[in-house]
Design a protein around this motif. Structure first.
Motif, PDB file in Angstrom:
ATOM      1  N   TYR A  95       0.809  -1.210   0.000  1.00  0.00           N
ATOM      2  CA  TYR A  95       0.000   0.000   0.000  1.00  0.00           C
ATOM      3  C   TYR A  95       0.847   1.266   0.000  1.00  0.00           C
ATOM      4  O   TYR A  95       0.325   2.362  -0.088  1.00  0.00           O
ATOM      5  CB  TYR A  95      -0.945   0.014   1.207  1.00  0.00           C
ATOM      6  CG  TYR A  95      -0.340   0.462   2.519  1.00  0.00           C
ATOM      7  CD1 TYR A  95      -0.728   1.668   3.114  1.00  0.00           C
ATOM      8  CD2 TYR A  95       0.610  -0.313   3.177  1.00  0.00           C
ATOM      9  CE1 TYR A  95      -0.182   2.085   4.322  1.00  0.00           C
ATOM     10  CE2 TYR A  95       1.147   0.092   4.381  1.00  0.00           C
ATOM     11  CZ  TYR A  95       0.757   1.280   4.943  1.00  0.00           C
ATOM     12  OH  TYR A  95       1.306   1.685   6.143  1.00  0.00           O
TER      13      TYR A  95
ATOM     14  N   GLN B 130      -5.839  -0.810  -4.573  1.00  0.00           N
ATOM     15  CA  GLN B 130      -6.471  -2.082  -4.232  1.00  0.00           C
ATOM     16  C   GLN B 130      -5.876  -2.658  -2.941  1.00  0.00           C
ATOM     17  O   GLN B 130      -6.602  -3.144  -2.066  1.00  0.00           O
ATOM     18  CB  GLN B 130      -6.307  -3.078  -5.373  1.00  0.00           C
ATOM     19  CG  GLN B 130      -6.978  -4.420  -5.111  1.00  0.00           C
ATOM     20  CD  GLN B 130      -6.774  -5.411  -6.260  1.00  0.00           C
ATOM     21  OE1 GLN B 130      -5.830  -5.297  -7.025  1.00  0.00           O
ATOM     22  NE2 GLN B 130      -7.667  -6.374  -6.366  1.00  0.00           N
TER      23      GLN B 130
ATOM     24  N   CYS C  32      -4.528  -1.008  -0.561  1.00  0.00           N
ATOM     25  CA  CYS C  32      -4.970  -0.160   0.551  1.00  0.00           C
ATOM     26  C   CYS C  32      -6.380  -0.549   0.993  1.00  0.00           C
ATOM     27  O   CYS C  32      -6.670  -0.592   2.193  1.00  0.00           O
ATOM     28  CB  CYS C  32      -4.917   1.304   0.130  1.00  0.00           C
ATOM     29  SG  CYS C  32      -5.186   2.462   1.482  1.00  0.00           S
ATOM     30  N   ASP C  33      -7.252  -0.843   0.044  1.00  0.00           N
ATOM     31  CA  ASP C  33      -8.611  -1.267   0.396  1.00  0.00           C
ATOM     32  C   ASP C  33      -8.595  -2.582   1.166  1.00  0.00           C
ATOM     33  O   ASP C  33      -9.381  -2.769   2.109  1.00  0.00           O
ATOM     34  CB  ASP C  33      -9.465  -1.398  -0.867  1.00  0.00           C
ATOM     35  CG  ASP C  33      -9.849  -0.050  -1.465  1.00  0.00           C
ATOM     36  OD1 ASP C  33      -9.785   0.952  -0.741  1.00  0.00           O
ATOM     37  OD2 ASP C  33     -10.200  -0.015  -2.657  1.00  0.00           O
TER      38      ASP C  33
ATOM     39  N   ILE D 160      -7.505  -1.747   4.715  1.00  0.00           N
ATOM     40  CA  ILE D 160      -8.591  -1.129   5.482  1.00  0.00           C
ATOM     41  C   ILE D 160      -9.601  -2.181   5.937  1.00  0.00           C
ATOM     42  O   ILE D 160     -10.083  -2.158   7.070  1.00  0.00           O
ATOM     43  CB  ILE D 160      -9.266  -0.034   4.640  1.00  0.00           C
ATOM     44  CG1 ILE D 160      -8.298   1.133   4.437  1.00  0.00           C
ATOM     45  CG2 ILE D 160     -10.553   0.449   5.306  1.00  0.00           C
ATOM     46  CD1 ILE D 160      -8.745   2.126   3.387  1.00  0.00           C
TER      47      ILE D 160
ATOM     48  N   GLU E 230     -15.551   4.688   1.246  1.00  0.00           N
ATOM     49  CA  GLU E 230     -15.064   5.203  -0.031  1.00  0.00           C
ATOM     50  C   GLU E 230     -13.855   4.398  -0.492  1.00  0.00           C
ATOM     51  O   GLU E 230     -12.964   4.105   0.308  1.00  0.00           O
ATOM     52  CB  GLU E 230     -14.667   6.677   0.107  1.00  0.00           C
ATOM     53  CG  GLU E 230     -15.795   7.581   0.579  1.00  0.00           C
ATOM     54  CD  GLU E 230     -15.316   8.988   0.883  1.00  0.00           C
ATOM     55  OE1 GLU E 230     -14.098   9.251   0.715  1.00  0.00           O
ATOM     56  OE2 GLU E 230     -16.144   9.818   1.286  1.00  0.00           O
ATOM     57  N   PRO E 231     -13.787   4.034  -1.766  1.00  0.00           N
ATOM     58  CA  PRO E 231     -12.616   3.314  -2.258  1.00  0.00           C
ATOM     59  C   PRO E 231     -11.375   4.198  -2.225  1.00  0.00           C
ATOM     60  O   PRO E 231     -11.470   5.427  -2.309  1.00  0.00           O
ATOM     61  CB  PRO E 231     -12.999   2.955  -3.698  1.00  0.00           C
ATOM     62  CG  PRO E 231     -14.024   3.969  -4.077  1.00  0.00           C
ATOM     63  CD  PRO E 231     -14.781   4.283  -2.817  1.00  0.00           C
ATOM     64  N   SER E 232     -10.233   3.587  -2.095  1.00  0.00           N
ATOM     65  CA  SER E 232      -8.987   4.344  -2.050  1.00  0.00           C
ATOM     66  C   SER E 232      -8.733   5.023  -3.390  1.00  0.00           C
ATOM     67  O   SER E 232      -8.872   4.395  -4.443  1.00  0.00           O
ATOM     68  CB  SER E 232      -7.815   3.431  -1.694  1.00  0.00           C
ATOM     69  OG  SER E 232      -7.970   2.919  -0.376  1.00  0.00           O
TER      70      SER E 232
ATOM     71  N   TYR F  42      -4.298  10.007  -2.389  1.00  0.00           N
ATOM     72  CA  TYR F  42      -3.908   8.737  -1.787  1.00  0.00           C
ATOM     73  C   TYR F  42      -3.034   8.973  -0.557  1.00  0.00           C
ATOM     74  O   TYR F  42      -3.226   8.344   0.483  1.00  0.00           O
ATOM     75  CB  TYR F  42      -3.170   7.866  -2.799  1.00  0.00           C
ATOM     76  CG  TYR F  42      -2.813   6.523  -2.225  1.00  0.00           C
ATOM     77  CD1 TYR F  42      -3.727   5.466  -2.259  1.00  0.00           C
ATOM     78  CD2 TYR F  42      -1.596   6.311  -1.588  1.00  0.00           C
ATOM     79  CE1 TYR F  42      -3.425   4.251  -1.683  1.00  0.00           C
ATOM     80  CE2 TYR F  42      -1.287   5.100  -1.016  1.00  0.00           C
ATOM     81  CZ  TYR F  42      -2.198   4.062  -1.066  1.00  0.00           C
ATOM     82  OH  TYR F  42      -1.899   2.861  -0.484  1.00  0.00           O
TER      83      TYR F  42
ATOM     84  N   ARG G 207      -4.977   9.870   2.505  1.00  0.00           N
ATOM     85  CA  ARG G 207      -5.594   8.696   3.139  1.00  0.00           C
ATOM     86  C   ARG G 207      -4.553   7.847   3.859  1.00  0.00           C
ATOM     87  O   ARG G 207      -4.781   7.381   4.983  1.00  0.00           O
ATOM     88  CB  ARG G 207      -6.329   7.870   2.067  1.00  0.00           C
ATOM     89  CG  ARG G 207      -6.749   6.483   2.532  1.00  0.00           C
ATOM     90  CD  ARG G 207      -7.689   5.814   1.562  1.00  0.00           C
ATOM     91  NE  ARG G 207      -9.031   6.383   1.703  1.00  0.00           N
ATOM     92  CZ  ARG G 207     -10.165   5.679   1.538  1.00  0.00           C
ATOM     93  NH1 ARG G 207     -10.118   4.401   1.233  1.00  0.00           N
ATOM     94  NH2 ARG G 207     -11.328   6.251   1.677  1.00  0.00           N
TER      95      ARG G 207
END
Length: 288
Positions: free
Chosen positions: A158, A176, A178-179, A182, A209-211, A218, A221
């Motif tokens: 990530y 992806q 990163c999601d 999370i 919310e998607p990354s 980015y 986040r």
């Protein structure tokens, strides 16, 4: 009295100079995992002001992702070297910091907080029982050292691009990954200690919310994620101490409480004793 609040600071290492400082991620959680506050600051003034308004007097443990004590003129701090020695198998290493390093905002933060009545704790005597205390951590060690997150083989992608990922694909792959991270952090709601991402509107947006792929969005986040990981690591250290964490760089000759250390979650196979034993061939003879 004990600790009631656990704070994570993903500190921008550079002060910024004539330029506006980079964002610092900040997060505060309670012992029950509730996210009390989280977001972003810029510069040490904003960060210390946020901390003063968020800490519980006499009962707050802060974990900072930045070098807090740097006493080596050159080279790498022992705690940074030990990150690579003990977590390198999981593709985790640390940058080198010394007196020549240009980005030492963490040292300035520690000095400011100590002037304001905080204490730096190197972890060599175990978790603190109370007070206003700050220590150094490194989120990557939490990701691979805490089995709850499930990164058993290597760190998630990530943040840093692996050589196997083409540059053209990197932003989509990173988002992806990163999601996935999370989603795994959301699973900490049933961990000991817990982390309840859904308990605060800012951290809840990570789930909703998607990354983003755009670099600036980015990074925004990512800083928040790392701050939340730092806060949870502080709670883990306080709750379980050496049973779940190890103190890197604790072999120095500094007086207790003054060593440059990193407090890191650790699996048994990431600890020095295990590494020393496993390095000895079965015939009992040392060798290279």
């Amino acid at each position: 009295m004990g600790m009631e609040r656990f704070i994570g600071i993903d500190l921008a290492w550079a002060q910024g100079g004539a330029r506006r400082p980079n964002e610092t991620g900040v997060a505060a959680i309670g012992g029950d995992g509730e996210v009390i506050d989280c977001g972003w600051t810029r510069g040490l003034d904003e960060t210390t002001a946020w901390l003063a308004g968020t800490a519980v007097d006499g009962s707050t443990l802060v974990f900072v992702d930045a070098p807090l004590v740097v006493d080596n003129p050159t080279g790498q701090r022992p705690c940074e070297r030990q990150v690579g020695q003990r977590y390198g198998r999981w593709k985790v290493s640390a940058n080198s910091t010394n007196h020549r390093s240009a980005r030492l905002a963490g040292v300035l933060l520690r000095e400011r907080l100590q002037e304001a009545g905080w204490s730096y704790d190197d972890g060599r005597n175990g978790p603190p029982g109370g007070g206003l205390v700050l220590s150094e951590c490194y989120p990557y060690t939490a990701l691979v050292g805490a089995g709850e997150l499930g990164y058993d083989l290597e760190r998630p992608t990530y943040k840093r691009r692996p050589a196997r990922v083409p540059a053209a694909d990197w932003r989509a792959v990173r988002a992806q990954a990163c999601d996935v991270l999370i989603a795994r952090m959301a699973g900490l709601e049933t961990a000991d200690p817990p982390l309840l991402l859904s308990s605060h509107p800012v951290s809840r947006r990570l789930l909703e919310e998607p990354s983003p792929e755009r670099a600036a969005d980015y990074k925004h986040r990512e800083d928040l994620i790392d701050a939340l990981l730092c806060a949870w690591t502080a709670a883990l250290w306080y709750r379980h101490g050496p049973e779940r964490c190890q103190v890197l760089g604790a072999d120095g000759l500094q007086p207790p409480g003054h060593a440059p250390t990193i407090i890191a979650p650790a699996r048994p196979e990431q600890r020095r004793d295990h590494l020393a034993v496993s390095a000895v061939p079965r015939n009992g003879r040392g060798g290279r």
